[in-house]
Design a protein around this motif. Structure first.
Motif, PDB file in Angstrom:
ATOM      1  N   ILE A 171       0.858  -1.201   0.000  1.00 41.51           N
ATOM      2  CA  ILE A 171       0.000   0.000   0.000  1.00 41.51           C
ATOM      3  C   ILE A 171       0.885   1.239   0.000  1.00 41.51           C
ATOM      4  CG2 ILE A 171      -1.685   1.328   1.353  1.00 41.51           C
ATOM      5  CD1 ILE A 171      -2.650  -1.386   2.501  1.00 41.51           C
ATOM      6  N   GLY A 172       0.598   2.148  -0.888  1.00 42.12           N
ATOM      7  CA  GLY A 172       1.298   3.434  -0.899  1.00 42.12           C
ATOM      8  C   GLY A 172       0.278   4.505  -0.558  1.00 42.12           C
ATOM      9  N   ALA A 173       0.399   5.053   0.634  1.00 39.63           N
ATOM     10  CA  ALA A 173      -0.631   5.994   1.078  1.00 39.63           C
ATOM     11  C   ALA A 173      -0.167   7.428   0.875  1.00 39.63           C
ATOM     12  CB  ALA A 173      -0.944   5.746   2.549  1.00 39.63           C
ATOM     13  N   ASP A 238      -8.148  -8.547 -11.223  1.00 40.97           N
ATOM     14  CA  ASP A 238      -9.171  -9.438 -10.651  1.00 40.97           C
ATOM     15  C   ASP A 238      -9.628  -9.035  -9.250  1.00 40.97           C
ATOM     16  OD1 ASP A 238      -7.453 -10.609 -12.602  1.00 40.97           O
ATOM     17  OD2 ASP A 238      -8.301 -12.581 -12.200  1.00 40.97           O
ATOM     18  N   SER A 239      -8.717  -8.430  -8.490  1.00 36.26           N
ATOM     19  CA  SER A 239      -9.101  -8.142  -7.101  1.00 36.26           C
ATOM     20  C   SER A 239     -10.168  -7.052  -7.014  1.00 36.26           C
ATOM     21  CB  SER A 239      -7.886  -7.790  -6.246  1.00 36.26           C
ATOM     22  OG  SER A 239      -7.094  -6.859  -6.901  1.00 36.26           O
ATOM     23  N   VAL A 427      -2.512   0.702  -4.293  1.00 32.13           N
ATOM     24  CA  VAL A 427      -2.394  -0.655  -3.741  1.00 32.13           C
ATOM     25  C   VAL A 427      -2.073  -1.649  -4.853  1.00 32.13           C
ATOM     26  CG1 VAL A 427      -4.920  -1.008  -3.842  1.00 32.13           C
ATOM     27  CG2 VAL A 427      -3.539  -2.392  -2.286  1.00 32.13           C
ATOM     28  N   ASN A 428      -1.207  -2.569  -4.509  1.00 32.78           N
ATOM     29  CA  ASN A 428      -0.806  -3.616  -5.450  1.00 32.78           C
ATOM     30  C   ASN A 428      -1.941  -4.634  -5.574  1.00 32.78           C
ATOM     31  OD1 ASN A 428       0.326  -5.969  -6.590  1.00 32.78           O
ATOM     32  ND2 ASN A 428       2.378  -5.347  -5.910  1.00 32.78           N
ATOM     33  N   ALA A 429      -2.500  -4.742  -6.754  1.00 39.15           N
ATOM     34  CA  ALA A 429      -3.685  -5.585  -6.940  1.00 39.15           C
ATOM     35  C   ALA A 429      -3.378  -7.064  -6.759  1.00 39.15           C
ATOM     36  CB  ALA A 429      -4.284  -5.341  -8.323  1.00 39.15           C
ATOM     37  N   ASP A 430      -2.106  -7.421  -6.770  1.00 43.70           N
ATOM     38  CA  ASP A 430      -1.760  -8.827  -6.547  1.00 43.70           C
ATOM     39  C   ASP A 430      -1.742  -9.188  -5.064  1.00 43.70           C
ATOM     40  OD1 ASP A 430      -1.649  -9.750  -9.085  1.00 43.70           O
ATOM     41  OD2 ASP A 430       0.525  -9.991  -9.209  1.00 43.70           O
ATOM     42  N   ASP A 431      -1.966  -8.215  -4.212  1.00 46.91           N
ATOM     43  CA  ASP A 431      -2.055  -8.495  -2.771  1.00 46.91           C
ATOM     44  C   ASP A 431      -3.494  -8.214  -2.328  1.00 46.91           C
ATOM     45  OD1 ASP A 431      -1.978  -8.610  -0.043  1.00 46.91           O
ATOM     46  OD2 ASP A 431      -0.157  -7.406   0.181  1.00 46.91           O
ATOM     47  N   PRO A 432      -4.371  -9.194  -2.494  1.00 46.67           N
ATOM     48  CA  PRO A 432      -5.797  -8.924  -2.258  1.00 46.67           C
ATOM     49  C   PRO A 432      -6.113  -8.541  -0.820  1.00 46.67           C
ATOM     50  CG  PRO A 432      -5.423 -11.250  -2.684  1.00 46.67           C
ATOM     51  CD  PRO A 432      -4.130 -10.570  -2.939  1.00 46.67           C
ATOM     52  N   GLU A 433      -5.292  -8.980   0.119  1.00 51.76           N
ATOM     53  CA  GLU A 433      -5.580  -8.594   1.506  1.00 51.76           C
ATOM     54  C   GLU A 433      -5.306  -7.103   1.707  1.00 51.76           C
ATOM     55  OE1 GLU A 433      -4.045 -11.226   4.498  1.00 51.76           O
ATOM     56  OE2 GLU A 433      -4.845 -12.985   3.487  1.00 51.76           O
ATOM     57  N   ALA A 434      -4.252  -6.629   1.068  1.00 55.32           N
ATOM     58  CA  ALA A 434      -3.991  -5.183   1.129  1.00 55.32           C
ATOM     59  C   ALA A 434      -5.141  -4.427   0.444  1.00 55.32           C
ATOM     60  CB  ALA A 434      -2.663  -4.863   0.455  1.00 55.32           C
ATOM     61  N   VAL A 435      -5.644  -5.015  -0.622  1.00 55.73           N
ATOM     62  CA  VAL A 435      -6.771  -4.388  -1.338  1.00 55.73           C
ATOM     63  C   VAL A 435      -7.987  -4.286  -0.417  1.00 55.73           C
ATOM     64  CG1 VAL A 435      -8.408  -4.710  -3.243  1.00 55.73           C
ATOM     65  CG2 VAL A 435      -5.958  -5.119  -3.619  1.00 55.73           C
ATOM     66  N   ILE A 436      -8.237  -5.336   0.323  1.00 52.37           N
ATOM     67  CA  ILE A 436      -9.383  -5.318   1.248  1.00 52.37           C
ATOM     68  C   ILE A 436      -9.142  -4.271   2.342  1.00 52.37           C
ATOM     69  CG2 ILE A 436     -10.685  -6.691   2.959  1.00 52.37           C
ATOM     70  CD1 ILE A 436     -11.161  -7.462  -0.031  1.00 52.37           C
ATOM     71  N   PHE A 437      -7.903  -4.202   2.788  1.00 51.71           N
ATOM     72  CA  PHE A 437      -7.578  -3.233   3.848  1.00 51.71           C
ATOM     73  C   PHE A 437      -7.853  -1.806   3.371  1.00 51.71           C
ATOM     74  CE2 PHE A 437      -4.698  -0.382   6.083  1.00 51.71           C
ATOM     75  CZ  PHE A 437      -4.965  -0.692   7.406  1.00 51.71           C
ATOM     76  N   ASP A 456      -6.177   3.564  -5.816  1.00 53.05           N
ATOM     77  CA  ASP A 456      -5.501   3.333  -7.097  1.00 53.05           C
ATOM     78  C   ASP A 456      -5.092   1.859  -7.128  1.00 53.05           C
ATOM     79  OD1 ASP A 456      -3.976   3.498  -9.400  1.00 53.05           O
ATOM     80  OD2 ASP A 456      -2.283   4.523  -8.428  1.00 53.05           O
ATOM     81  N   LEU A 457      -5.896   1.057  -7.795  1.00 52.35           N
ATOM     82  CA  LEU A 457      -5.664  -0.389  -7.836  1.00 52.35           C
ATOM     83  C   LEU A 457      -4.648  -0.680  -8.947  1.00 52.35           C
ATOM     84  CD1 LEU A 457      -6.784  -3.161  -6.707  1.00 52.35           C
ATOM     85  CD2 LEU A 457      -8.297  -3.162  -8.684  1.00 52.35           C
ATOM     86  N   VAL A 458      -3.406  -0.805  -8.548  1.00 52.14           N
ATOM     87  CA  VAL A 458      -2.350  -0.941  -9.562  1.00 52.14           C
ATOM     88  C   VAL A 458      -2.296  -2.399 -10.030  1.00 52.14           C
ATOM     89  CG1 VAL A 458       0.055  -0.507 -10.113  1.00 52.14           C
ATOM     90  CG2 VAL A 458      -1.089   0.885  -8.375  1.00 52.14           C
TER      91      VAL A 458
END
Ligand code: AMP
Length: 940
Positions: A171-173, A238-239, A427-437, A456-458
């Protein structure tokens, strides 16, 4: 500390530079919770300025100045900075600076790109050495200031790891551009306390995995079943599916009753099936070429909207995916307008009951101006919706363009959001837990502060722009990488298997279950529920055409009583003298002492509708006063600038009257009002252009939504556009509302185009639009000089009749039998013709007005023609140049209407590329000529 030492310390670079940050950190912590700083600091900060004894947030520059003063007076001697000259405290300050650096710039080192292709700039502020720290300090314990990891102190080594986990992981905030301390602190707490990692239960993790399986499975299925067919696959992003589901569930849990989503084509089919619960078999049928016969021309499947309910912990939430055209970002204001209508319907002014989610593309959000317009609208009175959650599906390529030096001039595609200080979570879309966060954080932020937030779903795009495209032709290296890159489902499944949450066998089972569900063709969304939550019934409005019978008549007494009410000026309210005179005149018009002018009749139309409990929403630049000083729906007290809106005070129980001067935009505002009107049939929704031609800026809304929305999508819309139009010598930009463009788009009775020429006509036209059950757009060429034309007046009786005349026959005492020519016209030119004919005492030419140009009122025209059926010489007279106005687009209707053997000829300006001339003298000459042409019988 000795005063001179203190002073020396103060004047040293520490406080001006580094130490300032330390004190600021402490001060911010003190502001949030005075107990969080040591007693010494507390007593120092307690001495800072207060208002009425209450501690206020003081600008940091003020803090510094106060410290300078205190230093000079020796007051700060007791403060703990006394030891700042010592090595330990110097390092402490540096540690706090390091924390600050991570908060500001950690995102630049975050692991955001699933493909690892981003060239990240080296940020020295994030290195220990930049802060005169090193690994040798790792065991030293430092105070953490406001770093909210849950401990006051920590060894540097641990802190450094924690900072990297929080700010440089997936995550880049970006939030330090926010000036509001509370918001900034809130985000810090959220991120730092959890080190940007959610604590998901096993069930939640499996749900996320199911979302990825669905996203991937759906695309694979379509790819196999319909190879080469365009589906604008989500693959790579996909996430988005578990993300949007998490947002909806979270919104429901927080009390939202509706979620309205806007998105372009990418991933839309996937969301339709995997989130909104569209039946896959219906989608497959559409791929096979079958379609809903009830729609007119229909639209491609990746533009279609959808409605359903979705079960959440807070009860069912209604979902509406807005229909949209290919113009990528234009649906955003439509979604916001739709949400505003839903909020108004629920009487919710803070946005808590309806959530807008807009899904953007990375190139489009940076490229299209309408995005800026919607950000600008997001906190304004007339357009706020309690914040929008904006998601960018950042697949790093727009069609075939991916080089950032071609797509934008900013580091991130999301930089535009900083104009409203929205936080941006990459957020890195390959890390779905970070996406949920980040989804949960974004939603909580929106719900807490009622402001926009951006995720920003990268991600990347596995195929070309569509599935028939060859992406290697333009992005060779990227696609070599993508080809070898595992799909998100696989990455997450491997992770869950490795940590023991699921077994490989269970993953396989979930995959085959999803596939079987698709084979079966039934809804695949467990949370799907049949619609119960949407609260408006459209059935009364369906199936009516413009000529559906209605009764809009009212008694004279009612009109007078309401008329007097809208002229009431509150006690002690001092109107500007011209406005005061206007209201005094208006009052005598309402009493029947004078004929009504335009402003009075228009106001009375609103008053009568409000009395009948119809709500009215009216926006436009300067709508409150009216561009031409005729409306004055909002009174301004000259004594204290207070506002009063008489139409809000006409009865104990009345409709809601909202009128807002809009932001200076046409595109987003008109789209917003389209969204509002398509979500709320019960409200008379009006957008007014400052000058008619300004609607040009909203051409996409006119073409893609207003004119064709019903035909393409079966969505009714009763929006009224008031477009000032008239040739008065004001030049090419302020004369024409481009009537011809609206007429050119007329077909299928898609909308009405009216040119009312009297106050009674505008009154009855507006009432008709609201009272009649038909909901179709009304395009009005509204007047400018006619607002004050002495002949453009009406009696209360004409209003009371409730009839809008689509055609107005000759009003003078002209004997039809003697008529040799009939001049047909619309709008202001009528009065020029009338004047000329009266002055020249012409008795053998009749002048008739066509007040509704579309749908063409054949029956009424036929009746009128009946009186002149012997006349062979018919003229269409217009002010506009020949290639503009109604001549070309409506001519076939004129020909259809005139008696057999007769002909229609044209009297008007010559064809011109510009709408009007810029020189008043030329304008006057042209105007004179066209009137003479129309009325001089023997002109040849
Ligand atoms: P929504 O609340 O937008 O999801 O709409 C719920 C249902 O109301 C839709 O499925 C349509 O049947 C109907 N509906 C919504 N908007 C319109 C409209 N503008 N015109 C006609 N029917 C509509």
């Amino acid at each position: 500390m000795h005063e001179s030492v203190m002073k020396a310390w103060w004047d040293s670079s520490h406080m001006a530079g580094g130490n300032a940050a330390y004190v600021e950190e402490l001060y911010e912590a003190y502001l949030e919770d005075p107990q969080s700083v040591s007693e010494e600091w507390r007593s120092t900060f307690d001495k800072l300025p207060k208002v009425d004894g209450v501690s206020i947030e003081t600008r940091h520059s003020v803090v510094r100045d106060e410290f300078k003063k205190m230093a000079a007076m020796g007051l700060a001697a007791r403060a703990p900075v006394a030891a700042a000259g010592e090595v330990g405290d110097q390092k402490q300050i540096k540690v706090l600076q390091l924390i600050n650096a991570y908060r500001f710039r950690g995102h630049q080192h975050a692991n955001l790109d699933p493909l690892g292709l981003w060239q990240q700039e080296r940020v020295r502020d994030l290195e220990l050495s930049h802060h005169s720290l090193s690994e040798q300090d790792f065991d030293t314990v430092f105070n953490l200031g406001s770093y909210a990891v849950g401990q006051e102190k920590m060894p540097l080594g641990e802190l450094f790891k924690s900072l990297n986990r929080t700010y440089c992981g997936s995550i880049g905030a970006e939030y330090m551009h926010i000036t509001n301390t509370e918001q900034k602190r809130w985000i810090q707490q959220y991120l730092e306390a959890a080190e940007a990692k959610p604590a998901l239960t096993k069930e939640q993790k499996v749900n996320v995995l199911k979302g990825l399986i669905a996203a991937d499975g759906m695309e694979k299925y379509l790819g196999a079943k319909f190879p080469g067919a365009k589906r604008f696959s989500l693959e790579g992003g996909d996430s988005l599916v578990p993300m949007v589901k998490a947002l909806i569930s979270g919104a429901g849990a927080a009390g939202s009753k509706e979620v309205v989503i806007g998105m372009a084509h990418r991933g839309r089919l996937n969301l339709l099936v995997n989130v909104l619960g569209k039946n896959p078999s219906v989608l497959f049928d559409e791929f096979s070429g079958l379609h809903d016969e009830s729609l007119g021309s229909g639209d491609v499947k990746y533009h279609a909207g959808y409605s359903s309910d979705f079960a959440t912990p807070g009860g069912p939430v209604h979902l509406a995916l807005a229909f949209n055209p290919s113009h990528l970002e234009i649906v955003n204001p439509v979604v916001m307008g739709s949400v505003r209508a839903r909020l108004d319907r629920r009487g919710c002014s803070d946005g808590s009951m309806s959530l807008p989610i807009t899904i953007h593309g990375d190139s489009a959000i940076a490229g299209q101006g309408v995005v800026q317009e919607t950000f600008n609208m997001s906190q304004t009175r007339g357009f706020q919706v309690g914040g929008t959650v904006r998601i960018v599906v950042n697949n790093q390529v727009g069609f075939t363009t991916s080089k950032t030096e071609d797509t934008r001039s900013t580091q991130y595609c999301t930089d535009i959001a900083k104009m409203v200080q929205a936080p941006i979570f990459h957020v890195n879309a390959d890390d779905p837990e970070a996406v949920i966060f980040v989804s949960q954080m974004a939603l909580d932020y929106r719900n807490t502060f009622k402001r926009d937030v951006v995720i920003d779903l990268v991600c990347y795009r596995r195929h070309g722009h569509n599935e028939a495209d060859e992406p290697n032709a333009t992005q060779p290296l990227m696609y070599q990488k993508i080809k070898k890159h595992p799909v998100p489902r696989q990455i997450y499944a491997d992770q869950l298997v490795a940590e023991g949450t699921v077994t490989a066998h269970e993953v396989e089972k979930l995959i085959s279950e999803y596939r079987a569900a698709l084979d079966h063709g039934a809804c695949v969304v467990e949370e799907w529920r049949p619609m119960t939550e949407h609260s408006v019934d459209w059935t009364p409005y369906i199936g009516h055409d413009w000529d559906v019978p209605y009764d809009a008549s009212l008694s004279l007494d009612t009109l007078k009583q309401l008329g007097e009410k809208v002229c009431e000026i509150p006690e002690g309210f001092k109107l500007q003298s011209r406005v005061n005179k206007l209201y005094a005149d208006r009052l005598s018009m309402m009493k029947g002492e004078k004929p009504l002018d335009w402003g009075a009749a228009e106001t009375l139309a609103y008053a009568t509708l409000l009395a009948e409990k119809t709500d009215i929403r009216f926006t436009g630049q300067d709508a409150g006063r009216g561009t031409f000083f005729h409306r004055h729906a909002v009174m301004h007290n000259q004594l204290d600038a207070a506002e009063h809106i008489p139409l809000q005070h006409i009865a104990e129980e009345q409709g809601v009257f909202e009128i807002y001067d809009s932001v200076l935009s046409e595109e987003a505002v008109m789209a917003f009002e389209f969204g509002y009107a398509t979500a709320e049939p019960g409200t008379l929704t009006i957008w007014e252009a400052q000058f008619g031609d300004f609607a040009n800026g909203a051409q996409v809304v006119i073409d893609q939504f207003l004119s064709s929305g019903e035909h393409k999508w079966g969505r009714l819309c009763g929006l009224t556009l008031l477009l000032p139009h008239g040739y008065e010598g004001q030049g090419p930009e302020h004369s024409s509302a481009r009537l011809e463009r609206f007429l050119q788009l007329c077909a299928d009775h898609n909308w009405q185009v009216c040119v009312p020429s009297t106050p009674a006509q505008v009154y009855n036209m507006l009432r008709r639009q609201a009272v009649r059950p038909m909901r179709r757009p009304l395009i009005v060429m509204s007047p400018k000089s006619l607002l004050r034309h002495p002949q453009a007046v009406s009696s209360l009786e004409e209003l009371a009749s409730g009839v809008f005349h689509n055609v107005i026959d000759e009003i003078d005492d002209i004997n039809p039998a003697k008529v040799k020519r009939v001049v047909m016209c619309s709008g202001k030119v009528y009065y020029d013709l009338l004047d000329y004919r009266r002055k020249n005492e012409i008795e053998d030419i009749a002048i008739v007005r066509i007040e509704q140009l579309y749908p063409f009122p054949h029956d009424e025209v036929e009746k009128m023609v009946e009186r002149y059926k012997h006349v062979k010489d018919w003229i269409w007279c217009q002010e506009e140049p020949q290639n503009q106005g109604a001549w070309y687009c409506s001519q076939h209707h004129f020909w259809d209407s005139i008696p057999e053997g007769a002909k229609v000829t044209y009297a008007g300006r010559a064809a011109s590329s510009a709408p009007a001339v810029g020189y008043l003298s030329v304008h006057n000459q042209q105007q004179k000529k066209l009137v003479e042409e129309a009325l001089e019988l023997n002109k040849d």
